[in-house]
Design a protein around this motif. Sequence first.
Motif, PDB file in Angstrom:
ATOM      1  N   UNK A 123       0.769  -1.274  -0.083  1.00 38.28           N
ATOM      2  CA  UNK A 123      -0.001   0.157   0.111  1.00 38.28           C
ATOM      3  C   UNK A 123       1.055   1.246   0.158  1.00 38.28           C
ATOM      4  N   UNK A 124       0.526   2.192  -0.722  1.00 41.56           N
ATOM      5  CA  UNK A 124       1.328   3.380  -1.069  1.00 41.56           C
ATOM      6  C   UNK A 124       0.572   4.771  -1.209  1.00 41.56           C
ATOM      7  N   UNK A 125       0.926   5.655  -0.359  1.00 43.60           N
ATOM      8  CA  UNK A 125       0.256   6.803  -0.530  1.00 43.60           C
ATOM      9  C   UNK A 125       1.047   8.207  -0.501  1.00 43.60           C
ATOM     10  N   UNK A 126       0.926   9.230  -1.525  1.00 41.90           N
ATOM     11  CA  UNK A 126       1.600  10.195  -1.442  1.00 41.90           C
ATOM     12  C   UNK A 126       0.811  11.597  -1.404  1.00 41.90           C
ATOM     13  N   UNK A 127       1.034  12.546  -0.486  1.00 38.31           N
ATOM     14  CA  UNK A 127       0.092  13.702  -0.452  1.00 38.31           C
ATOM     15  C   UNK A 127       0.887  14.921  -0.577  1.00 38.31           C
ATOM     16  N   UNK A 128       0.320  15.894  -1.458  1.00 35.98           N
ATOM     17  CA  UNK A 128       0.956  17.053  -1.670  1.00 35.98           C
ATOM     18  C   UNK A 128      -0.034  18.165  -1.295  1.00 35.98           C
ATOM     19  N   UNK A 129       0.463  19.029  -0.492  1.00 34.71           N
ATOM     20  CA  UNK A 129      -0.433  20.386   0.148  1.00 34.71           C
ATOM     21  C   UNK A 129       0.419  21.491  -0.285  1.00 34.71           C
ATOM     22  N   UNK A 130      -0.049  22.590  -1.004  1.00 42.05           N
ATOM     23  CA  UNK A 130       0.679  23.818  -1.485  1.00 42.05           C
ATOM     24  C   UNK A 130      -0.198  25.047  -1.592  1.00 42.05           C
ATOM     25  N   UNK A 131       0.532  26.008  -1.482  1.00 37.41           N
ATOM     26  CA  UNK A 131      -0.075  27.267  -2.051  1.00 37.41           C
ATOM     27  C   UNK A 131       1.165  27.853  -2.917  1.00 37.41           C
ATOM     28  N   UNK A 132       1.008  29.052  -3.115  1.00 33.46           N
ATOM     29  CA  UNK A 132       1.811  29.840  -3.946  1.00 33.46           C
ATOM     30  C   UNK A 132       3.263  29.877  -3.650  1.00 33.46           C
ATOM     31  N   UNK A 133       3.710  29.853  -2.421  1.00 31.68           N
ATOM     32  CA  UNK A 133       5.045  30.043  -1.741  1.00 31.68           C
ATOM     33  C   UNK A 133       5.380  28.820  -1.049  1.00 31.68           C
TER      34      UNK A 133
END
Length: 682
Positions: free
Chosen positions: A176-186
């Motif tokens: 089982x694999x999971x990758x989370x990405x959270x971002x704004x402009x900077x």
Amino acid sequence: MRMRPLALACLTLVVPPALADTADSVLGEVSVTAKGYAADELETPAATLSLSRDALQRRGANNLGEALRGEPGLAVSGDSAQGQNPVIRGLKKESVVLLVDGIRFNSAQPAGAIASFMSLPLAERVEVVKGPASVLYGSGALGGAINVRLPQARFEPGVGLDTAVSYDSASRGVRATGVMNAANQDHALMLGASLARIDDYEAPDGRVDDTGYDSDSFIGQYRFRIDAANELRVSLQQHTDEDIWYPGSTKPHPHAQISETTVHSPEQKRVLFEAGYSHKGSGESPVNLDLRVYRQEMERRIYSRAYSAAGDDIGDIARTHVSFVTDGVDARADWLAHPQHLLSFGVNAWRMEASPERLMRTAPPNPAAAYVRNDPFDDGRIEALGVYLQDDMRFGQLGVLAGLRHDTVKGDADAVGNPPVTENLSRRDRMWSGSLAAIYEVSPLLRPYANLSRGVRAGEMRERFESSPRGDGYFYVGNPQIKPETATQIELGLKGANSRFDYSVAVYRTRIDDYITGRITGAMQSGLPVKQTENIGKVTLKGLEARGRWQFVDGHWASAGLSMVRGTNEELDEPLFQMPADELSLGWEGRVTQEWTLDTTLRLVRRQYRVATVFARGSENETAGFATADLGATWRRGAHSVRVAVKNLADKAYHEHLTEGVSGAEIQAPGRSLVVSWNGKF
């Protein structure tokens, strides 16, 4: 090297019927490993390979070695299910630089695969450079370099999640694999995890003991955009494997009451911390810069389990605990100095330290006997400093790539052996490597190239400082004064692509001088014949590799690949030890509905009868040829996909030629296996 009819038949598949065809060109795969920055592989005068995340997931491989098996110019050397080391053009782990996100793995490797110190399901891409790559990657890149690129934090506003789950019936393994990405402009944050629980796998003749293991991998990265041109980042990686056994290490023991021993590892761990700064240039002559500092710790517990003649488990007779700690600094830059000249230059420096703690039983057959300390060496260290300059030139349809590098590598230790030796342990080597290559675009489908390159490899820590038994039945004695190897390769090739066809063909000849290996001395130690680690003169390798894909009907692709390599030990005038067998692969992939595609792959591996006899002392045996077939189906809708595949469809009993183990008793490869996987993006 003679061309057999099989090779000629394959070349008719991979070379297009009209090389001067002026069909529209297409963009090739983009690799950052071949030139040190993003570049089109079709414009790179070297043999390269790139596997995307989709391709990796389609193969359902458990590790990097499995993922690359069957690719032209590549093979795998394995001593277990987990220990699958990639081999490039007949050169094994000591002669291949393995990188993860551009940072090299540093570790002595007595058993298993250094390539397995990371979780392949997390990989976004795998890039391979075949042939000497020391200009960019320094000592050790005689055979080439492999770069596993993991996910990076992305400046994509919002939160995204990429998940995957898979199961295979041969090992009853679940991942089982999971990758989370959270971002704004900077600001951008990436967190990822991959967990695996693998059981002993099933071969055609039954379940293979000691092939199961557990793996946990975690990654994270934070990036801060200072402004449009400047950025900071910090990255963390941790990978842990537990309860790993290496059946290929099983060998008879000289003690009368011990039948055999097998190496196992209760736990091994890699932790990497990296901090970096990057600058993106602008204007007519932009300069791009990347700086990084890092610390990497690779910790291993390596135990030797003994068994009696009746097969009873009598416990561990040796236990070694060791951490290889590497501190490094990399600085790389590229500068468009002129519209026809893209200069890149860099400085790489690293220092690896290790002090193995080895415990040996005083009375081996007695599981209650006490352990006594018997360290192979104390405070071993290798320091490396490299500086390089490369010019990527363009003159109309002609591209020229020239590079030069200087490396200084020093090895030292406080003491070696028991009783300890403290003198003549230090050696410093200064080495030059370089490359000169050119490629000319006659047409999109015809791009001939030539490449002359020189690679270097200084001795690793085991070769310098450790004296111990090895898998070929000898007791190897280390040599702190071992000289570096140098490899000189000439490669001629063709590559090209358009919207319906892409291919590459390469022939090469490599000469390695001061080849590092063991010389039979006639002495005995610990009940085994002794090999002294020495430079034995030279070896030569000659090879042919080819691959091609043809869209013969819209949405349907036929593919073929060929590998042939011949190695000669010039010192003993016999085949070089452990050369991969000739191999032909054939495949098809086609879209049968809007959402379904089918694919099949056939591997045809020739009997390997060219084996070392004098050097190997009977430890390398001929292996039979074999054929395996895989069949798969993939369903895609939007951001979700499901794949069902059957590996080794005919349940063929076989083992790869480079499988480690007692000659004639190597472990079989997995039998027929149903693989089911799901991938979704949210």
